[in-house]
Design a protein around this motif. Structure first.
Motif, short mmCIF file in Angstrom:
data_model
loop_
_atom_site.label_atom_id
_atom_site.label_comp_id
_atom_site.label_asym_id
_atom_site.label_seq_id
_atom_site.Cartn_x
_atom_site.Cartn_y
_atom_site.Cartn_z
N GLU A 127 0.84 -1.20 0.00
CA GLU A 127 0.00 0.00 0.00
C GLU A 127 0.87 1.25 0.00
O GLU A 127 1.95 1.28 0.60
CB GLU A 127 -0.93 0.03 1.22
N THR A 128 0.38 2.28 -0.67
CA THR A 128 1.07 3.57 -0.72
C THR A 128 0.08 4.68 -0.42
O THR A 128 -1.01 4.73 -0.98
CB THR A 128 1.71 3.81 -2.11
N SER A 129 0.49 5.57 0.48
CA SER A 129 -0.34 6.71 0.83
C SER A 129 0.04 7.90 -0.04
O SER A 129 1.23 8.21 -0.19
CB SER A 129 -0.16 7.06 2.31
N VAL A 130 -0.96 8.56 -0.60
CA VAL A 130 -0.73 9.76 -1.41
C VAL A 130 -1.64 10.87 -0.88
O VAL A 130 -2.85 10.70 -0.79
CB VAL A 130 -1.01 9.53 -2.90
N THR A 131 -1.02 12.00 -0.51
CA THR A 131 -1.80 13.17 -0.07
C THR A 131 -1.60 14.29 -1.07
O THR A 131 -0.46 14.70 -1.34
CB THR A 131 -1.33 13.64 1.33
N LYS A 132 -2.70 14.79 -1.61
CA LYS A 132 -2.66 15.88 -2.58
C LYS A 132 -3.25 17.13 -1.93
O LYS A 132 -4.39 17.12 -1.49
CB LYS A 132 -3.45 15.51 -3.83
N GLU A 133 -2.43 18.19 -1.89
CA GLU A 133 -2.86 19.43 -1.24
C GLU A 133 -2.92 20.57 -2.26
O GLU A 133 -1.98 20.77 -3.03
CB GLU A 133 -1.88 19.80 -0.12
N TYR A 134 -4.02 21.31 -2.23
CA TYR A 134 -4.25 22.42 -3.15
C TYR A 134 -4.40 23.69 -2.31
O TYR A 134 -5.17 23.72 -1.35
CB TYR A 134 -5.50 22.20 -3.98
N TYR A 135 -3.70 24.75 -2.71
CA TYR A 135 -3.81 26.02 -1.99
C TYR A 135 -3.98 27.16 -3.00
O TYR A 135 -3.20 27.29 -3.94
CB TYR A 135 -2.57 26.26 -1.14
N LYS A 136 -5.01 27.97 -2.77
CA LYS A 136 -5.23 29.12 -3.65
C LYS A 136 -5.91 30.23 -2.87
O LYS A 136 -7.01 30.04 -2.33
CB LYS A 136 -6.07 28.76 -4.87
N ASP A 137 -5.23 31.37 -2.78
CA ASP A 137 -5.80 32.58 -2.17
C ASP A 137 -6.37 32.32 -0.77
O ASP A 137 -7.46 32.77 -0.42
CB ASP A 137 -6.88 33.17 -3.07
N GLY A 138 -5.62 31.55 0.03
CA GLY A 138 -6.04 31.28 1.41
C GLY A 138 -6.90 30.05 1.56
O GLY A 138 -7.07 29.54 2.68
N LYS A 139 -7.47 29.56 0.48
CA LYS A 139 -8.32 28.36 0.55
C LYS A 139 -7.46 27.11 0.32
O LYS A 139 -6.51 27.12 -0.46
CB LYS A 139 -9.44 28.43 -0.48
N TYR A 140 -7.86 26.03 1.00
CA TYR A 140 -7.01 24.84 1.03
C TYR A 140 -7.87 23.58 0.92
O TYR A 140 -8.94 23.48 1.50
CB TYR A 140 -6.24 24.85 2.35
N LYS A 141 -7.36 22.61 0.14
CA LYS A 141 -8.00 21.30 0.07
C LYS A 141 -6.91 20.23 0.12
O LYS A 141 -5.87 20.35 -0.52
CB LYS A 141 -8.80 21.14 -1.23
N SER A 142 -7.17 19.18 0.90
CA SER A 142 -6.24 18.06 1.00
C SER A 142 -7.00 16.77 0.76
O SER A 142 -8.06 16.53 1.37
CB SER A 142 -5.59 18.04 2.39
N ILE A 143 -6.48 15.93 -0.13
CA ILE A 143 -7.09 14.63 -0.42
C ILE A 143 -6.11 13.53 0.02
O ILE A 143 -4.97 13.49 -0.44
CB ILE A 143 -7.39 14.46 -1.92
N TRP A 144 -6.59 12.65 0.89
CA TRP A 144 -5.77 11.54 1.36
C TRP A 144 -6.27 10.25 0.71
O TRP A 144 -7.43 9.88 0.89
CB TRP A 144 -5.83 11.44 2.88
N MET A 145 -5.38 9.59 -0.07
CA MET A 145 -5.76 8.40 -0.81
C MET A 145 -4.80 7.25 -0.49
O MET A 145 -3.63 7.48 -0.18
CB MET A 145 -5.75 8.68 -2.31
N ILE A 146 -5.31 6.02 -0.60
CA ILE A 146 -4.49 4.83 -0.43
C ILE A 146 -4.51 4.05 -1.75
O ILE A 146 -5.57 3.68 -2.26
CB ILE A 146 -5.02 3.93 0.71
N TYR A 147 -3.30 3.82 -2.28
CA TYR A 147 -3.15 3.03 -3.49
C TYR A 147 -2.75 1.60 -3.11
O TYR A 147 -1.86 1.40 -2.29
CB TYR A 147 -2.07 3.63 -4.41
N SER A 148 -3.40 0.62 -3.71
CA SER A 148 -3.07 -0.79 -3.48
C SER A 148 -3.40 -1.59 -4.73
O SER A 148 -3.89 -1.03 -5.74
CB SER A 148 -3.84 -1.34 -2.27
N ASP A 149 -3.15 -2.89 -4.67
CA ASP A 149 -3.48 -3.74 -5.81
C ASP A 149 -4.98 -3.79 -6.07
O ASP A 149 -5.43 -4.19 -7.16
CB ASP A 149 -2.95 -5.16 -5.58
N ASN A 150 -5.76 -3.39 -5.08
CA ASN A 150 -7.22 -3.39 -5.22
C ASN A 150 -7.76 -2.10 -5.84
O ASN A 150 -8.97 -1.96 -6.04
CB ASN A 150 -7.88 -3.61 -3.86
N GLY A 151 -6.85 -1.14 -6.11
CA GLY A 151 -7.26 0.12 -6.70
C GLY A 151 -6.92 1.30 -5.80
O GLY A 151 -6.03 1.23 -4.96
#
Length: 307
Positions: A127-151
């Motif tokens: 398994e691999t953890s991937v966190t994607k963070e977006y920042y624009k003009d003070g606003k922020y979004k973070s997506i936490w995903m787990i990649y595995s052989d199951n998708g």
């Protein structure tokens, strides 16, 4: 008074007598003679006085030479200490200037109002953890995903605003949203732009402290261009972080032997491996839609207050 001839013989022996190098017979002759000869007694006294004065002068010279040697040794030791201290200061100053440059560049990079950050970490068990963070003009979004052989499984999506005390957590698989308000959320929101190895980038004391704690090397391995490697001296160099020379931002963070797995139901170690986090930054690629909180009409909403 003894006869002149005997005095001459004895006086020829007085120097050796004073130095105590006569044989027993000659010594006895001199001692028998000077018992009753005032002139030879006086001559012996002069010789002894001269000998003492000579010894005193020699001792003074020896003491002076000893002092010179001691002073010379002290000067040599102080000079060696001074050279070592100078070398240490030059190394420290060089590292401080590098640390200062890194933090200034990181601060300049993170002054951007539009950036994307991706953090990847291998968790084991395929398994691999991937966190994607977006920042624009003070606003922020973070997506936490787990990649595995199951998708790919999206564990959580987080929305925040650096000027707010509110954070929204969305759990897609449960169709649940948690809106958290309070001091803790406000503190977390204000730290959105932190980098892993130091938070107080504008603090002189933080820079000095970081210089003492970290050693600095350079390398090009597995990255294609030269970067800094900061290693934590206090942890026997088991923790290190790679820094992009151009942006001052982290590329990779490594904790040697920092990840362990155990046989189920025991404390027996199954595997020991390095814990590695990789970072990627992009600038001016985030859109308003990327950081906009979605409509929560289809989610079960829970409100929380954090102190």
């Amino acid at each position: 008074m003894k006869n002149k001839k005997e005095c001459e013989i004895v006086q020829d022996l007085l120097v050796n007598y004073a130095d105590d190098i006569l044989n027993s017979e000659s010594k006895k002759l001199v001692e028998e003679h000077i018992k009753d000869c005032e002139n030879c007694q006086l001559e012996l006294k002069h010789i002894q006085d001269d000998s003492k004065e000579k010894e005193n002068k020699e001792q003074i010279e020896l003491d002076y030479l000893k002092k010179i040697r001691i002073k010379s040794k002290i000067k040599s030791i102080l000079l060696a200490i001074g050279i070592i201290a100078l070398i240490a200061f030059i190394i420290f100053l060089n590292n401080f200037l590098k640390i200062n440059s890194i933090m200034n560049k990181a601060d300049k990079s993170l002054q951007s109002n539009n950036f994307y950050k991706e953090t990847t970490q291998m968790l084991g068990n395929n398994e691999t953890s991937v966190t994607k963070e977006y920042y624009k003009d003070g606003k922020y979004k973070s997506i936490w995903m787990i990649y595995s052989d199951n998708g790919v499984e999206t564990k959580m999506i987080e929305y925040a605003n650096s000027n707010s005390d509110e954070r929204t957590y969305i759990y897609e698989t449960e169709k649940k949203a948690v809106i958290e308000k309070g001091d803790i959320s406000e503190m977390q929101n204000s730290n959105i732009k932190n980098v892993p190895f130091v938070t107080s980038r504008n603090s002189l004391f933080a820079k000095i402290g970081t210089t003492f704690v970290y050693s600095i090397d350079t390398d090009t391995f597995d990255y294609g261009k030269e970067y800094y490697i900061l290693k934590n001296r206090s942890e026997n160099n088991i923790w290190e972080i790679w820094i992009d020379k151009e942006t001052g931002l982290p590329i990779r963070e490594i904790n040697r032997g920092g990840a362990k797995s155990f046989f189920i139901g025991t404390d027996v170690v199954k595997e020991v491996r390095d814990s590695v986090q990789s970072y990627k930054y992009e600038f001016d690629t985030v859109t308003d839609e990327d950081v906009e909180v979605p409509d929560l009409a289809n989610y079960t909403v829970e409100n929380k207050f954090s102190i």
